[in-house]
Design an enzyme around this catalytic site. Structure first.
Site, PDB file in Angstrom:
ATOM      1  N   TYR A   6     -11.650 -14.777   6.959  1.00  0.00           N
ATOM      2  CA  TYR A   6     -11.531 -13.338   7.176  1.00  0.00           C
ATOM      3  C   TYR A   6     -11.135 -13.063   8.628  1.00  0.00           C
ATOM      4  O   TYR A   6     -10.223 -12.276   8.893  1.00  0.00           O
ATOM      5  CB  TYR A   6     -12.857 -12.644   6.840  1.00  0.00           C
ATOM      6  CG  TYR A   6     -12.786 -11.143   6.889  1.00  0.00           C
ATOM      7  CD1 TYR A   6     -12.395 -10.411   5.777  1.00  0.00           C
ATOM      8  CD2 TYR A   6     -13.093 -10.444   8.059  1.00  0.00           C
ATOM      9  CE1 TYR A   6     -12.329  -9.023   5.815  1.00  0.00           C
ATOM     10  CE2 TYR A   6     -13.023  -9.061   8.109  1.00  0.00           C
ATOM     11  CZ  TYR A   6     -12.642  -8.359   6.988  1.00  0.00           C
ATOM     12  OH  TYR A   6     -12.556  -6.988   7.037  1.00  0.00           O
ATOM     13  N   HIS A  55      -7.491 -11.465   9.990  1.00  0.00           N
ATOM     14  CA  HIS A  55      -7.458 -10.236  10.787  1.00  0.00           C
ATOM     15  C   HIS A  55      -6.928 -10.473  12.196  1.00  0.00           C
ATOM     16  O   HIS A  55      -6.317  -9.583  12.785  1.00  0.00           O
ATOM     17  CB  HIS A  55      -8.825  -9.560  10.792  1.00  0.00           C
ATOM     18  CG  HIS A  55      -9.052  -8.753   9.565  1.00  0.00           C
ATOM     19  ND1 HIS A  55      -9.388  -9.321   8.349  1.00  0.00           N
ATOM     20  CD2 HIS A  55      -8.943  -7.419   9.348  1.00  0.00           C
ATOM     21  CE1 HIS A  55      -9.481  -8.360   7.444  1.00  0.00           C
ATOM     22  NE2 HIS A  55      -9.218  -7.205   8.016  1.00  0.00           N
ATOM     23  N   TYR A 110     -10.667   0.943  15.650  1.00  0.00           N
ATOM     24  CA  TYR A 110     -11.103   0.442  14.347  1.00  0.00           C
ATOM     25  C   TYR A 110     -11.792  -0.903  14.556  1.00  0.00           C
ATOM     26  O   TYR A 110     -11.171  -1.847  15.041  1.00  0.00           O
ATOM     27  CB  TYR A 110      -9.864   0.309  13.454  1.00  0.00           C
ATOM     28  CG  TYR A 110     -10.088  -0.067  12.008  1.00  0.00           C
ATOM     29  CD1 TYR A 110     -11.338  -0.224  11.449  1.00  0.00           C
ATOM     30  CD2 TYR A 110      -8.987  -0.267  11.182  1.00  0.00           C
ATOM     31  CE1 TYR A 110     -11.498  -0.560  10.114  1.00  0.00           C
ATOM     32  CE2 TYR A 110      -9.135  -0.600   9.852  1.00  0.00           C
ATOM     33  CZ  TYR A 110     -10.389  -0.751   9.326  1.00  0.00           C
ATOM     34  OH  TYR A 110     -10.550  -1.088   8.001  1.00  0.00           O
ATOM     35  N   TRP A 149      -1.404  -6.124   1.555  1.00  0.00           N
ATOM     36  CA  TRP A 149      -2.562  -6.600   2.328  1.00  0.00           C
ATOM     37  C   TRP A 149      -3.788  -6.738   1.427  1.00  0.00           C
ATOM     38  O   TRP A 149      -4.501  -7.731   1.485  1.00  0.00           O
ATOM     39  CB  TRP A 149      -2.845  -5.662   3.497  1.00  0.00           C
ATOM     40  CG  TRP A 149      -4.028  -6.097   4.325  1.00  0.00           C
ATOM     41  CD1 TRP A 149      -5.298  -5.603   4.251  1.00  0.00           C
ATOM     42  CD2 TRP A 149      -4.052  -7.116   5.329  1.00  0.00           C
ATOM     43  NE1 TRP A 149      -6.104  -6.249   5.154  1.00  0.00           N
ATOM     44  CE2 TRP A 149      -5.371  -7.177   5.830  1.00  0.00           C
ATOM     45  CE3 TRP A 149      -3.093  -7.974   5.856  1.00  0.00           C
ATOM     46  CZ2 TRP A 149      -5.749  -8.066   6.833  1.00  0.00           C
ATOM     47  CZ3 TRP A 149      -3.473  -8.859   6.856  1.00  0.00           C
ATOM     48  CH2 TRP A 149      -4.775  -8.900   7.324  1.00  0.00           C
ATOM     49  N   TRP A 150      -4.019  -5.728   0.585  1.00  0.00           N
ATOM     50  CA  TRP A 150      -5.161  -5.786  -0.320  1.00  0.00           C
ATOM     51  C   TRP A 150      -5.061  -6.996  -1.252  1.00  0.00           C
ATOM     52  O   TRP A 150      -6.052  -7.683  -1.487  1.00  0.00           O
ATOM     53  CB  TRP A 150      -5.268  -4.501  -1.139  1.00  0.00           C
ATOM     54  CG  TRP A 150      -5.775  -3.322  -0.369  1.00  0.00           C
ATOM     55  CD1 TRP A 150      -6.331  -3.310   0.891  1.00  0.00           C
ATOM     56  CD2 TRP A 150      -5.780  -1.971  -0.805  1.00  0.00           C
ATOM     57  NE1 TRP A 150      -6.669  -2.029   1.254  1.00  0.00           N
ATOM     58  CE2 TRP A 150      -6.352  -1.190   0.227  1.00  0.00           C
ATOM     59  CE3 TRP A 150      -5.358  -1.337  -1.960  1.00  0.00           C
ATOM     60  CZ2 TRP A 150      -6.511   0.192   0.120  1.00  0.00           C
ATOM     61  CZ3 TRP A 150      -5.518   0.034  -2.065  1.00  0.00           C
ATOM     62  CH2 TRP A 150      -6.090   0.793  -1.033  1.00  0.00           C
TER      63      TRP A 150
END
Length: 102
Positions: free
Chosen positions: A17, A21, A40, A74-75
């Site tokens: 993860y 990112h 963010y 992306w999802w």
């Protein structure tokens, strides 16, 4: 406006993860910024694998951009390491702010 929400990372995927990112696609980053999303951050509670996200927005939430091709892509890219809905969007639960120190 600041919002927060939680998502869930699948067991054993913390490093993956973070890696994904750290290499966020430039076109996705640009879309987020153009949509008014700033400051963010995503935090991980390693005991529960809950991801806690906070973002400042002057438009849409990142979770509201699911009709764009880059967000759909992306999802789909992230769906194997997170709890996801049938459309690959992350299962996301909005959180209510109950305290803010100014």
């Amino acid at each position: 406006m600041k919002i927060a929400f939680k998502m869930k990372l699948k067991e054993g995927f913390k490093e993956e993860y973070i890696k994904r990112h750290n290499l966020i696609w430039p076109e996705l980053k640009e879309l987020l910024k153009k949509s008014g999303i700033a400051d963010y951050s995503i935090f991980l509670d390693e005991e529960t694998n809950i991801l806690f996200a906070v973002q400042q927005q002057n438009g849409q939430s990142s979770q509201d951009l699911g009709e764009t091709e880059i967000v759909k892509k992306w999802w789909a890219y992230m769906a194997d390491i997170m709890d996801a809905n049938p459309d690959n969007s992350p299962v996301s639960v909005p959180l209510q702010e109950v305290f803010h120190l100014d």
